[in-house]
Design a protein around this motif. Structure first.
Motif, PDB file in Angstrom:
ATOM      1  N   LEU A   7      -0.449   8.784  -3.562  1.00 23.54           N
ATOM      2  CA  LEU A   7      -0.510   8.894  -5.018  1.00 23.54           C
ATOM      3  C   LEU A   7      -0.078  10.281  -5.492  1.00 23.54           C
ATOM      4  CD1 LEU A   7      -3.887   7.125  -5.864  1.00 23.54           C
ATOM      5  CD2 LEU A   7      -1.586   6.186  -6.000  1.00 23.54           C
ATOM      6  N   GLU A   8       0.627  10.284  -6.604  1.00 24.53           N
ATOM      7  CA  GLU A   8       0.986  11.515  -7.297  1.00 24.53           C
ATOM      8  C   GLU A   8      -0.186  11.906  -8.200  1.00 24.53           C
ATOM      9  OE1 GLU A   8       3.960  13.231  -7.125  1.00 24.53           O
ATOM     10  OE2 GLU A   8       4.707  11.850  -5.597  1.00 24.53           O
ATOM     11  N   LEU A   9      -0.163  13.130  -8.731  1.00 28.40           N
ATOM     12  CA  LEU A   9      -1.232  13.566  -9.638  1.00 28.40           C
ATOM     13  C   LEU A   9      -1.314  12.707 -10.897  1.00 28.40           C
ATOM     14  CD1 LEU A   9      -1.168  17.467  -9.679  1.00 28.40           C
ATOM     15  CD2 LEU A   9      -2.878  15.960  -8.678  1.00 28.40           C
ATOM     16  N   ASN A  10      -0.181  12.148 -11.326  1.00 27.02           N
ATOM     17  CA  ASN A  10      -0.158  11.354 -12.556  1.00 27.02           C
ATOM     18  C   ASN A  10      -0.386   9.870 -12.293  1.00 27.02           C
ATOM     19  OD1 ASN A  10       2.387  10.878 -11.358  1.00 27.02           O
ATOM     20  ND2 ASN A  10       3.305  10.463 -13.344  1.00 27.02           N
ATOM     21  N   GLU A  11      -0.967   9.529 -11.147  1.00 27.71           N
ATOM     22  CA  GLU A  11      -1.203   8.132 -10.788  1.00 27.71           C
ATOM     23  C   GLU A  11      -2.657   7.903 -10.379  1.00 27.71           C
ATOM     24  OE1 GLU A  11       3.089   6.973  -8.833  1.00 27.71           O
ATOM     25  OE2 GLU A  11       1.588   7.861  -7.501  1.00 27.71           O
ATOM     26  N   ILE A  12      -3.104   6.667 -10.611  1.00 29.77           N
ATOM     27  CA  ILE A  12      -4.407   6.236 -10.096  1.00 29.77           C
ATOM     28  C   ILE A  12      -4.222   4.905  -9.378  1.00 29.77           C
ATOM     29  CG2 ILE A  12      -5.781   7.438 -11.843  1.00 29.77           C
ATOM     30  CD1 ILE A  12      -6.270   4.645 -13.149  1.00 29.77           C
ATOM     31  N   LEU A  13      -5.126   4.623  -8.468  1.00 24.95           N
ATOM     32  CA  LEU A  13      -5.134   3.365  -7.732  1.00 24.95           C
ATOM     33  C   LEU A  13      -6.182   2.444  -8.364  1.00 24.95           C
ATOM     34  CD1 LEU A  13      -4.313   1.649  -5.238  1.00 24.95           C
ATOM     35  CD2 LEU A  13      -6.180   2.796  -4.022  1.00 24.95           C
ATOM     36  N   ILE A  14      -5.802   1.207  -8.597  1.00 20.14           N
ATOM     37  CA  ILE A  14      -6.723   0.210  -9.148  1.00 20.14           C
ATOM     38  C   ILE A  14      -6.785  -0.969  -8.184  1.00 20.14           C
ATOM     39  CG2 ILE A  14      -7.119  -1.471 -11.014  1.00 20.14           C
ATOM     40  CD1 ILE A  14      -7.524   1.339 -12.026  1.00 20.14           C
ATOM     41  N   LYS A  15      -8.002  -1.366  -7.862  1.00 17.75           N
ATOM     42  CA  LYS A  15      -8.227  -2.594  -7.096  1.00 17.75           C
ATOM     43  C   LYS A  15      -9.042  -3.516  -8.007  1.00 17.75           C
ATOM     44  CE  LYS A  15      -8.251  -0.255  -2.668  1.00 17.75           C
ATOM     45  NZ  LYS A  15      -9.003   0.053  -1.447  1.00 17.75           N
ATOM     46  N   PRO A  16      -8.427  -4.608  -8.464  1.00 14.47           N
ATOM     47  CA  PRO A  16      -9.160  -5.497  -9.379  1.00 14.47           C
ATOM     48  C   PRO A  16     -10.493  -5.961  -8.790  1.00 14.47           C
ATOM     49  CG  PRO A  16      -6.852  -6.083  -9.320  1.00 14.47           C
ATOM     50  CD  PRO A  16      -7.074  -5.075  -8.228  1.00 14.47           C
ATOM     51  N   ARG A  17     -11.480  -6.038  -9.671  1.00 19.35           N
ATOM     52  CA  ARG A  17     -12.819  -6.471  -9.264  1.00 19.35           C
ATOM     53  C   ARG A  17     -12.977  -7.966  -9.541  1.00 19.35           C
ATOM     54  NH1 ARG A  17     -16.514  -2.909 -12.765  1.00 19.35           N
ATOM     55  NH2 ARG A  17     -15.073  -3.768 -14.276  1.00 19.35           N
ATOM     56  N   PHE A  18     -13.909  -8.577  -8.847  1.00 20.42           N
ATOM     57  CA  PHE A  18     -14.148 -10.010  -8.998  1.00 20.42           C
ATOM     58  C   PHE A  18     -14.460 -10.374 -10.452  1.00 20.42           C
ATOM     59  CE2 PHE A  18     -16.985 -13.708  -9.020  1.00 20.42           C
ATOM     60  CZ  PHE A  18     -16.138 -14.642  -8.447  1.00 20.42           C
ATOM     61  N   CYS A  19     -15.201  -9.529 -11.147  1.00 19.29           N
ATOM     62  CA  CYS A  19     -15.585  -9.822 -12.532  1.00 19.29           C
ATOM     63  C   CYS A  19     -14.394  -9.800 -13.493  1.00 19.29           C
ATOM     64  CB  CYS A  19     -16.666  -8.864 -13.011  1.00 19.29           C
ATOM     65  SG  CYS A  19     -16.126  -7.143 -13.113  1.00 19.29           S
ATOM     66  N   GLU A  20     -13.230  -9.348 -13.036  1.00 13.94           N
ATOM     67  CA  GLU A  20     -12.050  -9.248 -13.897  1.00 13.94           C
ATOM     68  C   GLU A  20     -11.110 -10.454 -13.776  1.00 13.94           C
ATOM     69  OE1 GLU A  20     -11.501  -4.447 -14.107  1.00 13.94           O
ATOM     70  OE2 GLU A  20     -10.819  -5.432 -12.272  1.00 13.94           O
ATOM     71  N   ILE A  21     -11.452 -11.399 -12.917  1.00 12.22           N
ATOM     72  CA  ILE A  21     -10.540 -12.521 -12.681  1.00 12.22           C
ATOM     73  C   ILE A  21     -11.056 -13.825 -13.284  1.00 12.22           C
ATOM     74  CG2 ILE A  21      -9.641 -11.500 -10.568  1.00 12.22           C
ATOM     75  CD1 ILE A  21     -11.419 -13.532  -9.035  1.00 12.22           C
TER      76      ILE A  21
END
Length: 160
Positions: A7-21
């Motif tokens: 990841l670059e400084l201007n990026e974040i990692l997202i892992k979708p959560r079960f409650c979001e589907i």
């Protein structure tokens, strides 16, 4: 095997959560907005070097002026996402965050793009006319180190 990028400084990692589907294991589109907001706070903290605490202490708030999303692909529960941010600014108290939500394993797969225009106001939501010196100096310092994270809009006065 595809190696995931760092990841670059201007990026974040997202892992979708079960409650979001939903029942099709697809993330609801309304979840994209909190992801982008988190990426924008990350940009302010990591790139501009302004902590969340400092934002409140200096009496600067950023109400949303305009929000545009372009949805391109569904996000599935097992997708890993990278949300990247680029800032567009000028000397006025309005700036725009450009975000791209892409697949971590296949960066050419774009799930959505966003463009969020924010105003600068104080605690009473009285709008500023010009970019406060504190913000502008932080932006200019960061832009020297990370020019690829910034877009100057046409209204910037060029120093001679």
């Amino acid at each position: 095997m595809i190696i995931s990028k760092t990841l670059e400084l201007n990026e974040i990692l997202i892992k979708p959560r079960f409650c979001e589907i939903d029942s099709l294991l697809i993330v609801h589109h309304s979840r994209f907005i909190p992801w982008v907001e988190e990426a924008n706070f990350n940009f302010v903290e990591q790139v501009l070097n302004i902590s969340r605490k400092q934002l409140f202490e200096i009496d600067l708030y950023n109400p949303i002026h305009k929000l545009e999303f372009m949805y391109k692909n569904n996000v599935k529960w097992d997708d890993e996402l990278i949300v990247s941010t680029v800032m567009e600014y000028n000397q006025f108290a309005l700036f725009t965050m450009h975000n791209t939500i892409s697949c971590r394993k296949n960066p050419s797969k774009i799930f959505a793009t966003a463009k969020i225009s924010l105003l600068i106001a104080n605690k009473e939501l009285k709008l500023k006319l010009l970019m406060p010196d504190f913000y502008l100096s932080k932006i200019k310092q960061a832009e020297k180190v990370y020019p690829q994270y910034f877009i100057k809009s046409d209204h910037v006065q060029q120093s001679k």
